[in-house]
Design a protein around this motif. Sequence first.
Motif, PDB file in Angstrom:
ATOM      1  N   GLN A 207     -19.531  -1.396  29.713  1.00 22.01           N
ATOM      2  CA  GLN A 207     -19.244  -2.025  28.812  1.00 22.01           C
ATOM      3  C   GLN A 207     -18.430  -0.231  28.680  1.00 22.01           C
ATOM      4  O   GLN A 207     -19.192   0.595  28.312  1.00 22.01           O
ATOM      5  CB  GLN A 207     -20.055  -1.634  27.487  1.00 22.01           C
ATOM      6  N   VAL A 208     -17.032  -0.187  27.882  1.00 23.01           N
ATOM      7  CA  VAL A 208     -16.210   0.121  27.488  1.00 23.01           C
ATOM      8  C   VAL A 208     -15.722   1.156  26.200  1.00 23.01           C
ATOM      9  O   VAL A 208     -16.165  -0.450  25.454  1.00 23.01           O
ATOM     10  CB  VAL A 208     -14.484  -0.035  27.857  1.00 23.01           C
ATOM     11  N   GLN A 209     -16.174   1.777  25.725  1.00 27.12           N
ATOM     12  CA  GLN A 209     -16.492   2.591  24.564  1.00 27.12           C
ATOM     13  C   GLN A 209     -14.970   3.545  24.193  1.00 27.12           C
ATOM     14  O   GLN A 209     -15.160   4.639  25.399  1.00 27.12           O
ATOM     15  CB  GLN A 209     -17.073   2.546  24.009  1.00 27.12           C
ATOM     16  N   LEU A 210     -14.187   3.566  23.371  1.00 22.31           N
ATOM     17  CA  LEU A 210     -13.413   4.128  22.862  1.00 22.31           C
ATOM     18  C   LEU A 210     -13.524   4.470  21.429  1.00 22.31           C
ATOM     19  O   LEU A 210     -13.656   3.994  20.735  1.00 22.31           O
ATOM     20  CB  LEU A 210     -11.925   4.388  23.413  1.00 22.31           C
ATOM     21  N   VAL A 211     -13.562   6.189  22.088  1.00 25.15           N
ATOM     22  CA  VAL A 211     -14.352   6.135  19.884  1.00 25.15           C
ATOM     23  C   VAL A 211     -13.798   7.421  19.626  1.00 25.15           C
ATOM     24  O   VAL A 211     -13.057   8.523  20.230  1.00 25.15           O
ATOM     25  CB  VAL A 211     -15.683   6.867  19.236  1.00 25.15           C
ATOM     26  N   GLU A 212     -12.795   7.104  18.603  1.00 24.86           N
ATOM     27  CA  GLU A 212     -11.664   8.337  18.063  1.00 24.86           C
ATOM     28  C   GLU A 212     -12.066   8.725  16.748  1.00 24.86           C
ATOM     29  O   GLU A 212     -12.981   8.618  16.112  1.00 24.86           O
ATOM     30  CB  GLU A 212     -10.732   7.668  17.397  1.00 24.86           C
TER      31      GLU A 212
ATOM     32  N   ASN B  25     -10.166  15.822  32.327  1.00 29.09           N
ATOM     33  CA  ASN B  25     -10.350  14.669  32.598  1.00 29.09           C
ATOM     34  C   ASN B  25     -12.115  14.493  32.462  1.00 29.09           C
ATOM     35  O   ASN B  25     -13.375  13.938  32.982  1.00 29.09           O
ATOM     36  CB  ASN B  25      -9.881  14.308  34.779  1.00 29.09           C
ATOM     37  N   ALA B  26     -12.980  16.209  32.770  1.00 29.82           N
ATOM     38  CA  ALA B  26     -14.212  15.984  32.874  1.00 29.82           C
ATOM     39  C   ALA B  26     -14.619  15.870  31.975  1.00 29.82           C
ATOM     40  O   ALA B  26     -15.628  15.249  32.298  1.00 29.82           O
ATOM     41  CB  ALA B  26     -14.210  18.012  33.793  1.00 29.82           C
ATOM     42  N   LYS B  27     -14.331  16.060  30.608  1.00 25.28           N
ATOM     43  CA  LYS B  27     -14.676  15.630  29.794  1.00 25.28           C
ATOM     44  C   LYS B  27     -14.587  13.665  29.695  1.00 25.28           C
ATOM     45  O   LYS B  27     -14.876  13.251  28.559  1.00 25.28           O
ATOM     46  CB  LYS B  27     -14.179  16.416  28.402  1.00 25.28           C
ATOM     47  N   ASN B  28     -13.695  13.410  30.398  1.00 27.64           N
ATOM     48  CA  ASN B  28     -12.813  11.984  29.887  1.00 27.64           C
ATOM     49  C   ASN B  28     -12.595  11.998  28.557  1.00 27.64           C
ATOM     50  O   ASN B  28     -13.092  10.148  27.729  1.00 27.64           O
ATOM     51  CB  ASN B  28     -14.238  11.080  30.310  1.00 27.64           C
TER      52      ASN B  28
ATOM     53  N   GLY C 111     -13.306  10.101  22.926  1.00 30.35           N
ATOM     54  CA  GLY C 111     -14.259   9.900  23.641  1.00 30.35           C
ATOM     55  C   GLY C 111     -14.232   9.038  24.396  1.00 30.35           C
ATOM     56  O   GLY C 111     -14.338   7.319  23.812  1.00 30.35           O
ATOM     57  N   VAL C 112     -14.009   8.757  26.071  1.00 34.19           N
ATOM     58  CA  VAL C 112     -13.806   7.128  26.777  1.00 34.19           C
ATOM     59  C   VAL C 112     -15.005   6.979  27.621  1.00 34.19           C
ATOM     60  O   VAL C 112     -15.276   7.950  28.334  1.00 34.19           O
ATOM     61  CB  VAL C 112     -12.922   7.424  27.123  1.00 34.19           C
ATOM     62  N   SER C 113     -15.687   6.346  27.125  1.00 34.30           N
ATOM     63  CA  SER C 113     -16.988   5.678  28.394  1.00 34.30           C
ATOM     64  C   SER C 113     -16.663   4.541  29.264  1.00 34.30           C
ATOM     65  O   SER C 113     -16.087   3.023  28.489  1.00 34.30           O
ATOM     66  CB  SER C 113     -18.670   6.025  27.613  1.00 34.30           C
TER      67      SER C 113
ATOM     68  N   THR D 215      -3.717   5.132  33.095  1.00 37.41           N
ATOM     69  CA  THR D 215      -2.674   5.934  31.944  1.00 37.41           C
ATOM     70  C   THR D 215      -3.431   5.533  30.445  1.00 37.41           C
ATOM     71  O   THR D 215      -3.624   4.023  30.033  1.00 37.41           O
ATOM     72  CB  THR D 215      -1.344   4.702  31.887  1.00 37.41           C
ATOM     73  N   MET D 216      -3.215   6.275  29.551  1.00 36.14           N
ATOM     74  CA  MET D 216      -3.952   6.623  28.274  1.00 36.14           C
ATOM     75  C   MET D 216      -3.277   7.157  27.466  1.00 36.14           C
ATOM     76  O   MET D 216      -2.270   7.420  27.567  1.00 36.14           O
ATOM     77  CB  MET D 216      -5.410   7.738  28.753  1.00 36.14           C
ATOM     78  N   GLY D 217      -3.151   6.296  26.144  1.00 35.32           N
ATOM     79  CA  GLY D 217      -2.060   5.642  25.002  1.00 35.32           C
ATOM     80  C   GLY D 217      -2.799   5.640  23.707  1.00 35.32           C
ATOM     81  O   GLY D 217      -3.884   6.121  23.127  1.00 35.32           O
ATOM     82  N   TRP D 218      -1.971   6.768  22.987  1.00 39.14           N
ATOM     83  CA  TRP D 218      -2.299   6.454  20.952  1.00 39.14           C
ATOM     84  C   TRP D 218      -1.334   5.848  20.427  1.00 39.14           C
ATOM     85  O   TRP D 218      -0.326   5.645  20.719  1.00 39.14           O
ATOM     86  CB  TRP D 218      -2.122   8.379  20.553  1.00 39.14           C
TER      87      TRP D 218
END
Length: 115
Positions: free
Chosen positions: A1-6, A73-76, A23-25, A33-36
């Motif tokens: 399950q993908v979760q993004l927490v701003e 990248n280490a902290k994703n 934070g991405v899991s 590619t990641m975006g805001w």
Amino acid sequence: QVQLVESGGGLVQAGGSLRLSCGVSGRSVSRNTMGWFRQPPGKQRELVAHITTGGTKFYIDSVKGRFTISKDNAKNTVYLQMNSLRPEDTAIYYCNVVPFVPDYWGQGTQVTVSS
């Protein structure tokens, strides 16, 4: 399950700064590619900045020179450093992969810039 927490939003005066974190899991920021994105009151959501797997960065014209996207990248985790904030930057800010996946939207973080 993908979760993004701003996180990291808040109320700031014009000219101030904020640093947003995402934070991405479930997905690797090093392989996507990641975006805001942001959604101002009464307006559609828009892409503000993105960073590619290779570290190339893109910004919309209105934030160039003021906002900086980065990732660990280490902290994703993906960051958005916002300086010289303006009232027109007021919005809910979200992160997502680019192109975005609708199921990945989180709650966002509110940024309010007072004049």
